[in-house]
Design an enzyme around this catalytic site. Sequence first.
Site, PDB file in Angstrom:
ATOM      1  N   GLY A  74       0.827  -1.216   0.000  1.00  0.00           N
ATOM      2  CA  GLY A  74       0.000   0.000   0.000  1.00  0.00           C
ATOM      3  C   GLY A  74       0.854   1.255   0.000  1.00  0.00           C
ATOM      4  N   ARG A 133       0.092   5.568  -1.917  1.00  0.00           N
ATOM      5  CA  ARG A 133      -0.352   6.850  -1.357  1.00  0.00           C
ATOM      6  C   ARG A 133      -0.366   6.756   0.174  1.00  0.00           C
ATOM      7  NH1 ARG A 133      -5.502   4.681  -3.428  1.00  0.00           N
ATOM      8  NH2 ARG A 133      -6.735   4.075  -1.614  1.00  0.00           N
ATOM      9  N   ASN A 147       1.129  -2.603   5.392  1.00  0.00           N
ATOM     10  CA  ASN A 147       0.441  -1.314   5.562  1.00  0.00           C
ATOM     11  C   ASN A 147      -0.869  -1.238   4.790  1.00  0.00           C
ATOM     12  OD1 ASN A 147       0.264   1.823   5.815  1.00  0.00           O
ATOM     13  ND2 ASN A 147       0.284   1.384   3.618  1.00  0.00           N
ATOM     14  N   SER A 155      -4.219   0.040  14.013  1.00  0.00           N
ATOM     15  CA  SER A 155      -5.018   1.257  14.184  1.00  0.00           C
ATOM     16  C   SER A 155      -5.458   1.296  15.636  1.00  0.00           C
ATOM     17  CB  SER A 155      -6.248   1.182  13.273  1.00  0.00           C
ATOM     18  OG  SER A 155      -7.184   2.190  13.612  1.00  0.00           O
ATOM     19  N   TYR A 182     -14.222  -2.704   9.697  1.00  0.00           N
ATOM     20  CA  TYR A 182     -12.823  -2.268   9.850  1.00  0.00           C
ATOM     21  C   TYR A 182     -12.285  -2.686  11.221  1.00  0.00           C
ATOM     22  CZ  TYR A 182      -8.835   1.001   9.821  1.00  0.00           C
ATOM     23  OH  TYR A 182      -7.581   1.569   9.863  1.00  0.00           O
TER      24      TYR A 182
END
Length: 230
Positions: free
Chosen positions: A8, A11, A83, A133, A146
């Site tokens: 990933g 960006r 990532n 996260s 998520y």
Amino acid sequence: MKRILVTGASRGIGRAIAIRLATAGATLLIHGRDRTALAETRRMVEEKGADALEVLYDLEDPAQISTMAEAIGTQPLDVLVHNAGTAVVKPFEKVSLEEWCATFAVNVTAPFLLTQKLASGMLPGSSIVNVLSIAAKTGFPGWSAYCTSKFALEGFSQSLREELRPRGIRVMNIYPGATATEIWNTAEGDWPRDKMMSADEVAQAVRFALSRPAEVAIENLTLTNTAGAL
Ligand SMILES: NC(=O)c1ccc[n+]([C@@H]2O[C@H](COP(=O)([O-])OP(=O)(O)OC[C@H]3O[C@@H](n4cnc5c(N)ncnc54)[C@H](OP(=O)(O)O)[C@@H]3O)[C@@H](O)[C@H]2O)c1
């Protein structure tokens, strides 16, 4: 010479990590699907004096992950950064099975499969970085798919850490709070981008953790917004 894979990296946080880890003598394997964006990451990495190789595969597809691992080859990685991630943000009643499964494929199954295929060649002193996260520890309304995927990745990465500990491979987990990237573009709701961290803040934390001596593992690193979870 360091060989580093960042998934990933087209960006957001992944690109920022690739740039922060780009030093003369390093080879960055930069992964993503967006060819144009990856070419831009490549330019930025090379500007830092590192070599860069683009790796274009869809992590939703296990067959593509196998091909990706074969393309990366048997030369061991010094650093593997998981990532790449995706987020569906809506009330749980509106999350389709397809969205639920796609979230799991990218956020959980891809790190599992890639690690299975690539860690066997990794040597003592090398590192695996999981970008989790704060949603790996706490549930948030609208983030069911998520959060569940990140909680699952938390379980995998903790088990992996213990399995790789005898081999001298560090498994380091990073838990960012809200960070201003494109992942928020499709999230339902108003999100205060001006209060979010920059992707580069997260990348600097990753670089710091990786720069510790091999016998020191920063195993869990949480970066929260001063304003809270937003
Ligand atoms: N932003 C935040 O607030 C925040 C907070 C905590 C944790 N995180 C985590 O940080 C990581 C990076 O997120 P970000 O905010 O930088 O998001 P982003 O800007 O949306 O970038 C996501 C990256 O993942 C790649 N990706 C997504 N789906 C993919 C797929 N099916 N196959 C291959 N690559 C795929 C994208 O590449 P292509 O589009 O080129 O395929 C892109 O490079 C994620 O794991 C995310 O959960 C983010």
